[in-house]
Design a protein around this motif. Structure first.
Motif, PDB file in Angstrom:
ATOM      1  N   ASN A  69       1.071  -1.350   0.046  1.00 52.99           N
ATOM      2  CA  ASN A  69      -0.319  -0.278   0.222  1.00 52.99           C
ATOM      3  C   ASN A  69       0.707   1.029   0.055  1.00 52.99           C
ATOM      4  N   ASP A  70       1.601   1.668   0.534  1.00 51.56           N
ATOM      5  CA  ASP A  70       3.335   2.560   1.220  1.00 51.56           C
ATOM      6  C   ASP A  70       3.713   2.730  -0.214  1.00 51.56           C
ATOM      7  N   ARG A  71       3.681   1.438  -1.487  1.00 51.71           N
ATOM      8  CA  ARG A  71       4.586   2.387  -2.939  1.00 51.71           C
ATOM      9  C   ARG A  71       3.484   2.855  -3.216  1.00 51.71           C
ATOM     10  N   LYS A  72       2.210   2.751  -3.261  1.00 56.96           N
ATOM     11  CA  LYS A  72       1.103   3.388  -3.950  1.00 56.96           C
ATOM     12  C   LYS A  72       1.136   4.779  -3.421  1.00 56.96           C
ATOM     13  N   ARG A  73       1.557   5.145  -2.486  1.00 56.81           N
ATOM     14  CA  ARG A  73       1.368   6.309  -2.070  1.00 56.81           C
ATOM     15  C   ARG A  73       1.388   7.839  -2.871  1.00 56.81           C
ATOM     16  N   GLY A  74       0.512   9.137  -3.100  1.00 55.27           N
ATOM     17  CA  GLY A  74       0.650   9.582  -4.407  1.00 55.27           C
ATOM     18  C   GLY A  74       0.120   9.257  -5.392  1.00 55.27           C
ATOM     19  N   THR A  75      -1.078   7.882  -4.728  1.00 55.27           N
ATOM     20  CA  THR A  75      -1.700   8.079  -5.922  1.00 55.27           C
ATOM     21  C   THR A  75      -3.229   7.731  -5.692  1.00 55.27           C
ATOM     22  N   ALA A  76      -4.485   7.512  -6.530  1.00 56.94           N
ATOM     23  CA  ALA A  76      -5.582   7.644  -6.101  1.00 56.94           C
ATOM     24  C   ALA A  76      -5.768   6.103  -5.936  1.00 56.94           C
ATOM     25  N   GLN A  77      -4.702   4.896  -5.860  1.00 55.23           N
ATOM     26  CA  GLN A  77      -4.468   3.728  -4.937  1.00 55.23           C
ATOM     27  C   GLN A  77      -4.772   3.668  -3.398  1.00 55.23           C
ATOM     28  N   HIS A  78      -3.804   4.936  -3.401  1.00 60.24           N
ATOM     29  CA  HIS A  78      -3.322   4.333  -2.000  1.00 60.24           C
ATOM     30  C   HIS A  78      -4.095   4.447  -0.642  1.00 60.24           C
ATOM     31  N   ASP A  79      -4.474   3.798  -0.260  1.00 51.76           N
ATOM     32  CA  ASP A  79      -5.781   4.169   1.371  1.00 51.76           C
ATOM     33  C   ASP A  79      -4.450   4.055   2.628  1.00 51.76           C
ATOM     34  N   ARG A  80      -4.754   5.809   3.238  1.00 55.52           N
ATOM     35  CA  ARG A  80      -4.673   6.608   4.221  1.00 55.52           C
ATOM     36  C   ARG A  80      -4.476   5.020   5.290  1.00 55.52           C
ATOM     37  N   LEU A  81      -6.057   4.831   5.396  1.00 58.01           N
ATOM     38  CA  LEU A  81      -6.351   3.778   6.452  1.00 58.01           C
ATOM     39  C   LEU A  81      -6.204   2.734   6.559  1.00 58.01           C
ATOM     40  N   PHE A  82      -5.505   1.965   5.475  1.00 58.53           N
ATOM     41  CA  PHE A  82      -4.965   0.616   5.011  1.00 58.53           C
ATOM     42  C   PHE A  82      -4.608   0.179   6.714  1.00 58.53           C
ATOM     43  N   ARG A  83      -3.607   0.711   7.345  1.00 65.99           N
ATOM     44  CA  ARG A  83      -3.069   0.313   8.860  1.00 65.99           C
ATOM     45  C   ARG A  83      -4.809   0.119   9.224  1.00 65.99           C
ATOM     46  N   ILE A  84      -5.478   0.288   9.728  1.00 62.62           N
ATOM     47  CA  ILE A  84      -6.221   0.112  10.647  1.00 62.62           C
ATOM     48  C   ILE A  84      -7.535  -0.012  10.281  1.00 62.62           C
ATOM     49  N   LYS A  85      -7.684  -0.354   9.458  1.00 63.99           N
ATOM     50  CA  LYS A  85      -8.973  -0.743   8.301  1.00 63.99           C
ATOM     51  C   LYS A  85      -9.677  -1.917   8.429  1.00 63.99           C
ATOM     52  N   PRO A  86      -8.944  -2.988   8.960  1.00 63.86           N
ATOM     53  CA  PRO A  86      -9.395  -4.582   9.487  1.00 63.86           C
ATOM     54  C   PRO A  86     -10.154  -4.641  10.192  1.00 63.86           C
ATOM     55  N   LEU A  87      -9.503  -3.472  11.487  1.00 68.20           N
ATOM     56  CA  LEU A  87     -10.299  -3.805  12.988  1.00 68.20           C
ATOM     57  C   LEU A  87     -11.279  -3.110  13.125  1.00 68.20           C
ATOM     58  N   MET A  88     -11.274  -1.641  11.991  1.00 65.85           N
ATOM     59  CA  MET A  88     -12.025  -0.745  12.609  1.00 65.85           C
ATOM     60  C   MET A  88     -13.613  -0.807  11.481  1.00 65.85           C
TER      61      MET A  88
END
Length: 510
Positions: free
Chosen positions: A204-223
């Protein structure tokens, strides 16, 4: 199994608080947006509006909106029929046990905690590969529940630092934490607790700067699990409140060596039941691109929390001046949601003239906004927050707060037999693997010492008649001590002397 089906149906540590280079870049971008409480899409500059109005022709100024006089009769809006999607209240059976831990597990399920364990173990392996020099063994589901129990214990019993909970040389030493796990084990779990898999994080970090990057990726499973549970096991009553909640994170920065730690506040938008403070739904603000509709943060935040398919219609939503706008209220009413809130003078489409506006003394505080205050107040009593952790671990701790608070409200609605203190005490005990506190033992009045034989008239033999071996001395000490006393109810001989009270010791074990 029924709980899992319901979910499917309803749509500290100082050493580890620094950022990696990838995380730091992402954090810098997010930092610009987390603490702002100004909605440029909705707010206007009042001075410019006043100047524009002065340049208007008199006829046009007469047609602009103005407030009614205080003596004018208010026009009541159309009455909305309250049609909730489900019967309001807990969506659980009162016949179930509904213990504090079983209710907490509605939000932190065994499967969710098992996933946490796998990701935490993977993160620890990654840290070891990078040269971390601490001992690690894979954490299990039971051990992670015990870790969570200690987190809540530390929220209830405040100490200056994590190490103080394991001190043995202080007047204020606490014996309990050491019985659950060692200090070093607690700290290593804290350093590595992870909600997403580290390998997926890198992708996910490699997609930083693109529309595919998810800023909440690290918390999303539990969230996602907790959001579904919040909506699955409780249906709100008619009055709802929308507000924000800030979670502070003091993160050490590596950009400039002399730079002091900065306090960053992560913003949650909260939808709560005004009657009891239950968190019905929430979203985490990640910056200007959090919502896709682009109608302004205040508008989008409210709309993202109100799902008519899940809630039903006829609800009354209360909010403060950050959210209130004519556009929002009009669209909510079209969805059959009533709305009420304070307002800002500079908000678009509000009357720009002060003529006939209500005086300051006439402004009222809407009582149903108290639902948010009640929710925040309950959370603050046992806020599971450490001083310095990575941002996603700070949010993990806030997820714990939401789960425990909602579990308490469910218990109160179903049983109403515990105070908040009692609920948290029992929850901590169950999470840490302790048996529930047993009720005080009630002994029959028949458990009294009586002579082991009938009294004799021979004074010389009174102390020796009826003497038998004490069952407690024989069982515990292996000694054959004789005694003339026995328990009337148990019918066993027991010593009853000033220096050897086997009668009392025997009954303690019953």
């Amino acid at each position: 199994m029924a709980h899992e089906e319901a979910l499917q149906v309803t749509t500290d540590s100082e050493e580890e608080c620094t950022f990696s280079s990838e995380e730091e870049e992402d954090f810098d971008d997010e930092l610009l947006h987390f603490e702002e409480r100004f909605d440029a899409a909705e707010d206007t500059v009042s001075n410019e509006c006043d100047n524009d109005r002065e340049q208007m022709p008199a006829a046009k100024r007469a047609r602009t909106l103005s407030w009614k006089a205080e003596t004018d009769v208010d026009g009541a809006p159309q009455t909305l029929r309250f049609l909730p999607a489900r019967e309001p209240g807990p969506q659980l059976s009162t016949a179930d046990a509904n213990s504090p831990m079983s209710l907490f597990k509605l939000f932190f399920t065994d499967s969710a905690v098992d996933n946490l364990c796998q990701n935490t173990n993977a993160q620890a392996a990654r840290a070891a590969a990078k040269g971390r020099k601490y001992k690690w063994t894979d954490v299990s589901v039971d051990e992670l529940y015990r870790y969570i129990g200690l987190v809540f214990y530390m929220a209830a019993v405040k100490m200056s630092s994590i190490a103080d909970y394991w001190r043995e040389d202080s007047l204020f030493s606490l014996p309990f934490p050491a019985t659950v796990m060692s200090r070093d084990r607690y700290r290593t779990i804290s350093w590595n607790v992870h909600m997403s898999h580290p390998d997926a994080d890198e992708e996910n970090d490699r997609k930083r700067g693109t529309a595919q990057h998810d800023r909440l990726f690290r918390i999303k499973p539990l969230m996602n699990t907790i959001r579904l549970a919040c909506k699955a096991f409780y249906h709100p009553r008619r009055n709802l409140a929308v507000n924000e909640r800030l979670v502070a994170c003091r993160a050490k920065r590596e950009v400039t060596p002399c730079m002091k730690a900065k306090l960053t506040k992560f913003k949650f938008f909260i939808l709560s039941d005004s009657s009891n403070g239950y968190t019905v739904d929430f979203s985490v603000y990640t910056g200007k691109n959090s919502f896709p509709t682009d109608r302004g943060l205040s508008y989008d935040a409210v709309m993202s929390l109100l799902d008519r398919k899940v809630l039903g219609s006829g609800y009354h939503v209360y909010m403060d001046d950050f959210y209130t706008s004519p556009k929002l209220f009009t669209d909510l009413f079209a969805l059959k949601f009533g709305a009420c809130g304070t307002y800002r003078d500079q908000r678009k489409d509000f009357p720009k003239t002060a003529a006939n506006s209500l005086s300051r003394n006439c402004r009222r505080i809407h009582q149903h906004m108290g639902g948010v205050d009640l929710s925040d107040q309950l959370l603050q009593y046992y806020a599971a927050q450490h001083k310095t952790m990575k941002w996603y671990r700070k949010i993990f701790l806030h997820f714990l707060d939401i789960a425990a608070n909602n579990a308490f409200i469910l218990h109160k609605e179903l049983l109403g037999s515990m105070t908040h203190d009692q609920f948290m005490e029992e929850l901590i005990a169950e999470l840490c693997g302790l048996s529930q506190k047993a009720a005080p033992k009630q002994f029959s009045t028949d458990h009294v010492p009586v002579p082991g034989a009938q009294l004799t008239s021979n004074v010389r033999r009174i102390a020796t008649v009826g003497r038998r071996i004490c069952v407690h001395c024989k069982a515990v000490h292996g000694k054959k001590q004789q005694t003339p006393w026995k328990c009337q109810a148990c019918d066993v001989h027991l010593c009853l002397q000033l220096n050897r009270n086997c009668f009392q010791e025997w009954h303690k074990s019953l």
